[in-house]
Design a protein around this motif. Structure first.
Motif, mmCIF file in Angstrom:
data_model
loop_
_atom_site.group_PDB
_atom_site.id
_atom_site.type_symbol
_atom_site.label_atom_id
_atom_site.label_comp_id
_atom_site.label_asym_id
_atom_site.label_seq_id
_atom_site.Cartn_x
_atom_site.Cartn_y
_atom_site.Cartn_z
ATOM 1 N N ILE A 87 0.971 -1.223 0.102
ATOM 2 C CA ILE A 87 0.045 0.053 0.021
ATOM 3 C C ILE A 87 0.925 1.383 0.062
ATOM 4 O O ILE A 87 0.536 2.311 -0.831
ATOM 5 N N PHE A 88 2.052 1.255 0.661
ATOM 6 C CA PHE A 88 2.847 2.307 0.611
ATOM 7 C C PHE A 88 3.582 2.716 -0.397
ATOM 8 O O PHE A 88 3.542 3.853 -0.874
ATOM 9 N N VAL A 89 3.975 1.531 -1.127
ATOM 10 C CA VAL A 89 4.666 1.831 -2.702
ATOM 11 C C VAL A 89 3.630 2.291 -3.574
ATOM 12 O O VAL A 89 3.831 3.091 -4.164
ATOM 13 N N ALA A 90 2.157 1.937 -3.535
ATOM 14 C CA ALA A 90 1.230 2.182 -4.446
ATOM 15 C C ALA A 90 1.052 3.734 -4.172
ATOM 16 O O ALA A 90 0.508 4.480 -5.019
ATOM 17 N N LEU A 91 0.972 4.023 -2.761
ATOM 18 C CA LEU A 91 0.679 5.465 -2.657
ATOM 19 C C LEU A 91 1.720 6.394 -3.108
ATOM 20 O O LEU A 91 1.345 7.545 -3.534
ATOM 21 N N GLY A 92 2.826 6.039 -3.060
ATOM 22 C CA GLY A 92 3.690 6.802 -3.838
ATOM 23 C C GLY A 92 3.648 6.911 -5.383
ATOM 24 O O GLY A 92 3.967 7.865 -5.983
ATOM 25 N N GLU A 93 2.986 5.748 -6.051
ATOM 26 C CA GLU A 93 2.887 5.963 -7.324
ATOM 27 C C GLU A 93 1.750 6.834 -7.628
ATOM 28 O O GLU A 93 1.359 7.425 -8.883
ATOM 29 N N GLY A 94 0.735 6.952 -6.751
ATOM 30 C CA GLY A 94 -0.515 7.933 -6.858
ATOM 31 C C GLY A 94 -0.085 9.405 -7.375
ATOM 32 O O GLY A 94 -0.797 9.999 -7.883
ATOM 33 N N VAL A 95 1.041 9.460 -6.612
ATOM 34 C CA VAL A 95 1.546 10.998 -6.800
ATOM 35 C C VAL A 95 1.670 11.341 -8.573
ATOM 36 O O VAL A 95 1.271 12.179 -8.842
ATOM 37 N N ALA A 96 2.205 10.373 -9.109
ATOM 38 C CA ALA A 96 2.534 10.546 -10.557
ATOM 39 C C ALA A 96 1.014 10.506 -11.273
ATOM 40 O O ALA A 96 0.822 11.134 -12.194
ATOM 41 N N ILE A 97 0.223 9.659 -10.894
ATOM 42 C CA ILE A 97 -1.362 9.606 -11.730
ATOM 43 C C ILE A 97 -2.089 10.793 -11.423
ATOM 44 O O ILE A 97 -2.249 11.253 -12.365
ATOM 45 N N TYR A 98 -1.933 11.794 -10.075
ATOM 46 C CA TYR A 98 -2.377 12.762 -9.906
ATOM 47 C C TYR A 98 -1.887 13.780 -10.982
ATOM 48 O O TYR A 98 -2.513 14.629 -11.281
ATOM 49 N N GLY A 99 -0.466 13.964 -10.971
ATOM 50 C CA GLY A 99 0.170 14.717 -11.763
ATOM 51 C C GLY A 99 -0.260 14.690 -13.100
ATOM 52 O O GLY A 99 -0.455 15.666 -14.087
ATOM 53 N N LEU A 100 -0.351 13.465 -13.770
ATOM 54 C CA LEU A 100 -1.004 13.035 -15.029
ATOM 55 C C LEU A 100 -2.224 13.358 -15.217
ATOM 56 O O LEU A 100 -2.875 14.223 -16.396
ATOM 57 N N LEU A 101 -2.925 13.227 -14.181
ATOM 58 C CA LEU A 101 -4.616 13.913 -14.217
ATOM 59 C C LEU A 101 -4.648 15.230 -14.288
ATOM 60 O O LEU A 101 -5.383 15.825 -15.140
ATOM 61 N N ILE A 102 -3.863 15.924 -13.386
ATOM 62 C CA ILE A 102 -3.890 17.478 -13.409
ATOM 63 C C ILE A 102 -3.370 18.072 -14.899
ATOM 64 O O ILE A 102 -3.993 18.885 -15.411
ATOM 65 N N SER A 103 -2.402 17.353 -15.320
ATOM 66 C CA SER A 103 -2.095 17.837 -16.863
ATOM 67 C C SER A 103 -2.910 17.446 -17.888
ATOM 68 O O SER A 103 -3.184 18.451 -18.640
ATOM 69 N N ILE A 104 -3.724 16.563 -17.966
ATOM 70 C CA ILE A 104 -4.692 16.246 -18.787
ATOM 71 C C ILE A 104 -5.956 17.324 -18.639
ATOM 72 O O ILE A 104 -6.298 17.642 -19.496
ATOM 73 N N ILE A 143 -5.447 20.193 -17.468
ATOM 74 C CA ILE A 143 -5.044 21.456 -17.846
ATOM 75 C C ILE A 143 -5.057 21.531 -19.563
ATOM 76 O O ILE A 143 -5.468 22.433 -20.255
ATOM 77 N N ILE A 144 -4.588 20.558 -20.124
ATOM 78 C CA ILE A 144 -4.781 20.482 -21.644
ATOM 79 C C ILE A 144 -6.075 20.451 -22.181
ATOM 80 O O ILE A 144 -6.460 21.035 -23.284
ATOM 81 N N ASN A 145 -7.040 19.933 -21.547
ATOM 82 C CA ASN A 145 -8.472 19.939 -22.068
ATOM 83 C C ASN A 145 -8.978 21.254 -21.917
ATOM 84 O O ASN A 145 -9.714 21.839 -22.671
#
Length: 149
Positions: free
Chosen positions: A126-143, A145-147
């Motif tokens: 779970i702790f490793v997956a929480l760290g990967e969630g940061v990248a997913i949130y960054g990608l979501l915000i990027s999408i 912004i582009i929209n």
């Protein structure tokens, strides 16, 4: 359609910026020489940024024949649109770097906890997956912004 000049000029600039670090990456240099090459690389990089900035402010164009076509063509855009794309790129990049740092800290700890007690696998994952969630949130915000652009 890109002309030969539009392809060659950026390639020459990239080669000039990367050239000082070739021996450093190959491992064939001393520490003093590596520092000198690194300072040369940094100064070339910022010099190139300054050159492009001054060149854009002067209003002269290396590709003067195509200026009217690009202004009315598909490359027309505002400064706000360019800053929006830059913001989207920074969001994705910084989010990915943050996720890498988080996973680099959490994954060895998770492996150590799992090697001591096999029941800790779910908790440590779970702790490793929480760290990967940061990248997913960054990608979501990027999408998002582009929209908006």
């Amino acid at each position: 359609m890109l002309s030969v000049l539009e392809i060659i000029v950026p390639l020459i600039l990239v080669i000039l910026v990367v050239l000082p670090l070739v021996k450093v990456f190959a491992g064939k240099t001393t520490l003093q020489s590596a520092r000198k090459r690194l300072y040369t690389h940094i100064s070339l990089f910022f010099g190139l940024i300054l050159f492009v900035f001054v060149w854009q402010l002067s209003g002269t164009s290396l590709f003067a024949a195509e200026t009217a076509e690009t202004v009315s063509g598909e490359f027309a855009g505002s400064i706000a649109q360019g800053l929006g794309f830059l913001g989207a790129a920074l969001t994705t990049g910084v989010g990915s770097i943050g996720a890498g740092i988080a996973v680099a800290a959490a994954a060895p700890a998770a492996i150590g906890a799992f090697s001591e007690n096999e029941k800790n696998f779910g908790k440590s994952l779970i702790f490793v997956a929480l760290g990967e969630g940061v990248a997913i949130y960054g990608l979501l915000i990027s999408i998002l912004i582009i929209n908006k652009l």
